[in-house]
Design an enzyme around this catalytic site. Structure first.
Site, PDB file in Angstrom:
ATOM      1  CD  GLU A  15      27.642 110.609-113.433  1.00 16.76           C
ATOM      2  OE1 GLU A  15      27.539 109.505-113.986  1.00 16.76           O
ATOM      3  OE2 GLU A  15      27.656 111.678-114.058  1.00 16.76           O
ATOM      4  CE  LYS A  44      23.738 109.952-114.624  1.00 14.87           C
ATOM      5  NZ  LYS A  44      23.660 110.557-115.966  1.00 14.87           N
TER       6      LYS A  44
END
Length: 294
Positions: free
Chosen positions: A176, A213
């Site tokens: 992420e 993400k």
């Protein structure tokens, strides 16, 4: 669900991943949004008990098991707790929801326009505990604030380096590198981020996969090449500060990305709502987010 079943659920499931991983620093704000004032708890233990009660209420709400939530990201204390007399991971699996665990220890000070992850001093022990608790994967967050090539390269390198350790432990890493949606140079920086991620994916060993993400990109469809990359199990999007409506509208313009929202999922829930009201409000959010995750 075993690992193969969870892999299939995440790879092919029609729905989204709920982010229920607010940690110590963000918990008071999350509780305030839920209608629990700071005066309602005293000390860290009572604070975490209050947030666990909120998460348990979400997980046990009938609409949470309607098949549209395919995964949930947990904070360590939530993983350690119980829901419905089961471990939280088992309670999620019983509802067809794949459990993930947040593993980073927060953000370092900004340098080169980014915030790397702080040294992960407890990672080995947490990975061992997470495997024992039946987690499927992990999540770790860095933040990019400007289109600085050196900073973006450092973020991606760190994420994939830690991801290798996570994969070796038998868990699926969610990479992420969040791009601050308020950054003036976001469109340019996201092009740099795409290039760095692609290089890192191409360098992974054969058969290795990760999840990604990412902030919903300024240029719709930018991350489509990542969605189809053979070393990516799934690409999920964070709401990044957008309201639920705006996040869903923007996400719907990015085919193949599915949501992994926190505030966008929970923003209208309140402790004082009746169970019927709570389920109705949560169900509407779930339906809206799932519809955008196509």
């Amino acid at each position: 669900m075993n690992t193969a079943e969870m892999t299939h659920r995440i790879a092919t499931g029609q729905g989204f991943i709920a982010a229920l991983d607010q940690s110590g620093g963000s918990t008071p704000k999350a509780l305030q949004g839920y209608g629990v004032d700071d005066s309602a708890w005293s000390g860290e233990e009572e604070m975490f008990a209050a947030i666990h009660a909120m998460r348990a209420r979400v997980i046990t709400s009938p609409c949470f098991a309607n098949g549209k939530v395919i995964g949930a990201i947990l904070f360590e204390r939530t993983m350690d707790g119980e829901v419905d007399g089961k471990t939280t991971g088992d309670a999620l699996k019983a509802r067809g929801i794949v459990p993930f665990i947040k593993v980073d220890e927060g953000l370092a000070e900004e340098a080169d326009g980014v915030q790397l992850m702080k040294p992960m001093t407890k990672l080995d022990a947490l990975l061992e505990k997470s495997v024992a608790a039946g987690m499927f994967g992990t999540k770790m967050r860095s933040v990019i604030k400007t289109a600085n090539p050196a900073g973006i390269a450092a973020v991606v390198a760190q994420q994939f380096q830690v991801g290798e350790k996570i994969s070796a432990a038998g868990l699926m890493p969610i990479i992420e590198p969040e791009f601050d949606i308020t950054a003036q140079t976001r469109a340019q920086g996201e092009e740099m981020l795409l290039a760095e991620i692609t290089k890192a994916l191409d360098a992974l060993p054969e058969g290795r996969q990760v999840m990604l993400k990412l902030s919903i990109p300024a240029k719709a469809g930018l991350y489509t090449p990542l969605v189809g990359h053979p070393k990516v199990l799934r690409v999920v999007a964070l709401s990044g500060g957008f309201s639920t409506d705006e996040a869903c509208e923007r996400l719907a313009a990015n085919p193949g990305m599915i949501a992994s929202f926190s505030r966008g999922l929970l923003q209208d829930l309140r402790q004082g709502q009746s169970d019927e009201e709570f389920d109705n409000v949560l169900g509407k959010a779930i339906d809206q987010i799932a519809s955008a995750s196509v």
